[in-house]
Scaffold this motif. Structure first.
Motif, short mmCIF file in Angstrom:
data_model
loop_
_atom_site.label_atom_id
_atom_site.label_comp_id
_atom_site.label_asym_id
_atom_site.label_seq_id
_atom_site.Cartn_x
_atom_site.Cartn_y
_atom_site.Cartn_z
N UNK A 1 0.83 -1.20 0.00
CA UNK A 1 0.00 0.00 0.00
C UNK A 1 0.86 1.26 0.00
N UNK A 2 1.94 1.19 0.80
CA UNK A 2 2.86 2.32 0.89
C UNK A 2 3.45 2.63 -0.49
N UNK A 3 3.83 1.59 -1.23
CA UNK A 3 4.41 1.76 -2.56
C UNK A 3 3.43 2.46 -3.49
N UNK A 4 2.17 2.00 -3.48
CA UNK A 4 1.16 2.62 -4.34
C UNK A 4 0.93 4.08 -3.97
N UNK A 5 0.86 4.32 -2.63
CA UNK A 5 0.60 5.69 -2.20
C UNK A 5 1.73 6.63 -2.56
N UNK A 6 2.95 6.11 -2.59
CA UNK A 6 4.09 6.94 -3.01
C UNK A 6 3.93 7.34 -4.48
N UNK A 7 3.42 6.42 -5.32
CA UNK A 7 3.23 6.70 -6.74
C UNK A 7 2.09 7.67 -6.99
N UNK A 8 1.11 7.68 -6.06
CA UNK A 8 -0.05 8.57 -6.24
C UNK A 8 0.17 9.94 -5.62
N UNK A 9 1.28 10.13 -4.93
CA UNK A 9 1.60 11.40 -4.30
C UNK A 9 0.63 11.78 -3.18
#
Length: 891
Positions: free
Chosen positions: A67-75
């Motif tokens: 989830x952290x990885x995705x949230x990093x990509x979504x800013x």
């Protein structure tokens, strides 16, 4: 985002996580968040999303990183603090505190919620030092903590046992206006209570007038934790008079206080409150069961337990412990089997309770079965279980099995297991192994505590070693602990160093009843009854309330000093304080018997609801020692007819009475009864029997009685030596002495009196000198008047009168009338008038009213025909008003 749904990643991510990730696709653009007025169910709700996720089993470190990885990509982490804090909370919930700290440092615009999550996350993972570090960072960064920050930080300080840090946090909370906050107040109360500063906790509680239920619960549970159970009950009553109603947590704490105080009446009142409030849950029900069990009301405990709709392992453990407390091992095992049958999982406290139930010689098989169950269930790694197992095997007498358990716990041994093993050796009289184990602790990394030190001191009988352990206790500060201090002065007393014993006693700051009783008993055992009674007065002047143990010790001191008046006062005190008559009955009867108050002794004895061995023995021996031989025999007969238990001391006393009567026929009947009940091998009974046969003139029966003794002690050997001496069997007496030495028994001064008497009756002058010198040089015993009298008698009987007179003159102590009288008797036998006159003059100086001296000197003069001297001596008798008692005969 759609790339996340390819087949490759689908195999690596759980379906539950994919659902969450898919939901996040709608929030790639922050403007996609639903507005406050938008009720469309198709819109993503981040609050519901993270709430569901953190409560699910899918909240793992791996899934949170995805989830952290995705949230990093979504800013989203940079733009939405709620999302950042939610992800931070997910890391904390999945125990990934390293990743949580990295995310925390990444968040640019932290809020107080971010800080609180880190502090509580570290608390949840028992990383309390890190919690404190985060709080310090927060404070230095200028963030204003809220009540949750202070509460969580105070919890960390409590776990760290750091009241100083807690005081700083509380001071800051007061400064920032959180003084009346119940959450902060409860945290501070809990901090002080768990760090044994109940007075400070009470001060914090009283500082704020607007208390809440949490604060009340914190102070009541704190009182119970610190042993202030009466204070807990008082606070509970105060709470009930106010506006805040108790809840199940309150009731559990108060019922625990009632259990500790054994206040079953108050406990029933609290139970009424529970029923009225409808606040009973499994925890409250368990504390009610525990209350009845600890108060000895097992029928009510079982009844309450059987009516509980839900039971847990704590409930089962409470009922098992109650049976153990009542010494009902069979019922405890039955309850344990029922618990296992019901499928309830046991915990380490259940195991320790059932092991205590099996700690009996008759239950060795059950103990080994529980041992097997412990291995199977995996409880072997718990130190408290290992200690209980070691103790159980020790009580059974299987010290080898205790050692086996101790060795198997090599990697997880803690102070409890060391103490249990040392105690096991001590209980089984294996002093060498106990001391060896204590030395291993000192040489290793394990530091002995008060239990280990007290156990090893209880079996130390070497003064030098005891002093070394004393030095160690001084070094590590254990000497002020009452249990260690008591063991220390008891050790000195046992090693015949009464002066050092009393010094240690005086240095104990908080003496308890056990320490007072032990020191009083120490004085009595060393023949210092007057000092013992003085110590009793000191104890009372310090307003110490004597308990049963102390009262028994004081009564023993009164018995030793023949202080009838003080004994009566103690008896009256016991009656006023409501001490049950049967509790102190034996000691009171003994006191009156020793003080020659046989009527009072019999009155107390007749009033006892249950006559125990001590009371019976005391009254029988009291009658015998005070010359009431017939009464002693009648009482003994009544005891036998009533089928009361008799002990070896009772039998020894009655044998002594028979010896005074010189009634061999009664003695042989009693001997037959002794053999019937199996006391003939007892050392005290055997010694009394051989003494009786010796006084009745039957040396053959005397020898038979000695042979029957299983393990003759010093008293038995000495009685045998004295018997041989009295019957003129000098060679046998000396042989018995050599056998005594071969057994490794150290002779005392009485033994040497018997030896010297044997030499005297058989004219063994050289042997007597040898033993007299051996007494001083080999054993460090100072000769007394009886030893010197034996030597003078021996020299006198052998006709070596001048040598006897020289021996008296060279004595290091002032000769008494007995010594000079012994020499005078020898002078009469051998007709030495000159030396006889000297001896007579010495006796007259010391005992001017002794008619026997005048008669002996008169007879010496008459034997050599000096009638003028005879008349002169007769006139001296008249002048000093000394009269010769006329002789009489039973024939």
């Amino acid at each position: 985002m759609n790339s996340l749904l390819n087949k490759k990643l689908h195999t690596r991510i759980s379906p539950f996580t994919l659902k969450f990730v898919s939901s996040l696709a709608v929030v790639e653009n922050p403007s996609s968040f639903p507005s406050e007025n938008d009720q469309s169910p198709s819109h993503f709700d981040p609050l519901q999303f993270f709430n569901d996720y953190t409560k699910s089993r899918q909240c793992t470190t791996r899934n949170t990183k995805i989830l952290h990885t995705h949230l990093l990509r979504t800013d989203l982490l940079q733009s939405n603090i709620f999302i950042a804090n939610s992800l931070l909370d997910s890391y904390c919930k999945s125990s990934a505190m390293v990743d949580a700290l990295k995310l925390f440092d990444f968040i640019a615009d932290r809020t107080v919620i971010s800080w609180n999550m880190m502090i509580s996350g570290y608390n949840q993972n028992s990383l309390f030092e890190k919690s404190w570090e985060i709080f310090c960072r927060m404070h230095s960064s200028g963030f204003e903590p809220n009540e949750f920050t202070y509460g969580s930080t105070l919890s960390a300080c409590t776990a760290l046992q750091a009241p100083t840090f807690g005081k700083q946090v509380y001071s800051l909370a007061i400064k920032n206006g959180f003084f009346p906050n119940g959450y902060v107040q409860a945290g501070m109360i809990d901090l002080f209570a768990k760090n044994f500063s109940f007075d400070d906790a009470l001060r914090v509680f009283n500082d704020v007038s607007c208390q809440n239920v949490v604060s009340w619960n914190a102070i009541i549970s704190g009182a119970v934790r610190n042993g202030e159970n009466m204070a807990a009950l008082y606070l509970f009553r105060q709470m009930c008079r106010g506006v805040f109603l108790p809840n199940s947590f309150t009731f559990s704490s108060v019922l625990t206080a009632c259990s500790a105080l054994e206040e079953v009446g108050v406990g029933k009142e609290v139970q009424g409150w529970v029923i009225k409030r409808g606040a009973e849950d499994v925890f409250v029900g368990t504390t009610i069961v525990d209350l009845y069990a600890k108060c000895g009301k097992m029928n009510e405990a079982v009844k309450k337990f059987s009516r509980m709709p839900t039971r847990n392992v704590v409930s089962w453990t409470a009922i098992i412990s109650g049976f153990v407390h009542k010494d009902d091992s069979v019922s405890a095992l039955k309850a344990f089997r029922e618990m296992r049958k019901m499928g309830e999982q046991m915990n380490k406290y259940t195991v320790t309770s059932i092991l205590t139930a099996c700690a009996k010689t008759s239950m060795a098989e059950e103990a080994t079965q529980i041992h097997s169950l412990i291995l199977k269930a995996g409880f072997y790694s718990a130190a408290v279980v290992g200690s209980a197992l070691i103790n159980a095997y020790s009580k059974i007498g299987a010290v080898d099995l205790s050692e086996m358990v101790f060795r198997e716990m090599e990697n997880i041994k803690d102070l409890g297991t060391w103490a249990a093993m040392i105690s096991s050796f001590a209980q089984n009289q294996n002093s060498g192994r106990a001391i060896e184990l204590f030395q291993r602790m000192l040489e290793g990394s394990v530091r002995p505590d008060k239990f280990c030190t007290s156990s090893v001191l209880s079996i130390v009988d070497c003064l030098n070693l005891g002093r070394q352990i004393h030095s160690y206790t001084l070094k590590i500060g254990l000497v002020s602990v009452v249990s260690v201090g008591s063991s220390l002065f008891t050790m000195y007393s046992k090693c015949d160093s009464l002066e050092e014993s009393y010094k240690v006693f005086q240095q104990i700051p908080d003496k308890d009843n056990v320490s007072w009783a032990s020191m009083i008993s120490g004085f009595v055992e060393h023949g210092c009854a007057d000092q013992a009674l003085q110590l009793c007065r000191e104890m009372l002047s310090e307003e110490v309330i004597p308990d049963q143990i102390t009262l028994t010790a004081i009564l023993t001191a009164c018995s030793a000093s023949r202080s009838l008046q003080t004994g009566k006062e103690i008896h009256g005190h016991a009656l006023r304080k409501g001490v049950q008559q049967d509790v102190l009955g034996g000691a009171i009867v003994t006191m009156y018997s020793k003080c020659s108050a046989q009527k009072l002794a019999r009155t107390v004895f007749d009033m006892l609801p249950q006559k125990d061995e001590v009371a019976c023995s005391s009254l029988v021996s009291g009658y015998a020692q005070n010359g009431y031989i017939e009464e002693a025999l009648l009482l003994f007969h009544d005891i036998l007819m009533a089928d009361l238990t008799i002990d070896s001391f009772t039998i020894s006393s009655i044998i002594g009475a028979i010896a005074l009567l010189n009634r061999l026929s009664i003695g042989t009947q009693l001997h037959a009864h002794i053999m019937k009940v199996g006391f003939n091998s007892d050392v005290s009974v055997g010694s009394s029997l051989l003494t009786m046969y010796s006084k009745c003139g039957s040396i053959e029966d005397c020898c038979k009685a000695f042979v029957q003794i299983e393990k003759p002690d010093l008293i038995s050997w000495t009685a045998m030596i004295v018997s041989y001496a009295q019957h003129g069997k000098g060679a046998e007496a000396l042989r018995a002495y050599e056998l005594l030495r071969e057994q490794g028994i150290r002779p005392d001064s009485v033994t040497f009196v018997g030896l010297l008497s044997a030499c005297s009756h058989n004219g063994l002058v050289e042997e007597a000198y040898f033993y007299f010198n051996s007494m001083v040089n080999d054993y460090g015993l100072e000769p007394g008047y009886r030893h010197y009298a034996c030597m003078v008698d021996l020299l006198g009987r052998s006709g070596r009168l001048k040598e006897a007179a020289l021996f008296i003159e060279n004595m290091p102590i002032e000769p008494d009338a007995l010594l000079w009288g012994t020499l005078l008797a020898a002078c009469k036998v051998h007709g030495d008038m000159e030396l006889g006159k000297l001896a007579a003059e010495k006796v007259m100086e010391l005992k001017p009213c002794d008619a026997g001296t005048y008669i002996s000197l008169s007879n010496i003069c008459a034997d050599v025909g000096q009638w003028e001297e005879v008349l002169k001596i007769r006139s001296q008798m008249k002048g000093t008003d000394v009269r010769k008692e006329p002789g009489w005969s039973l024939v």
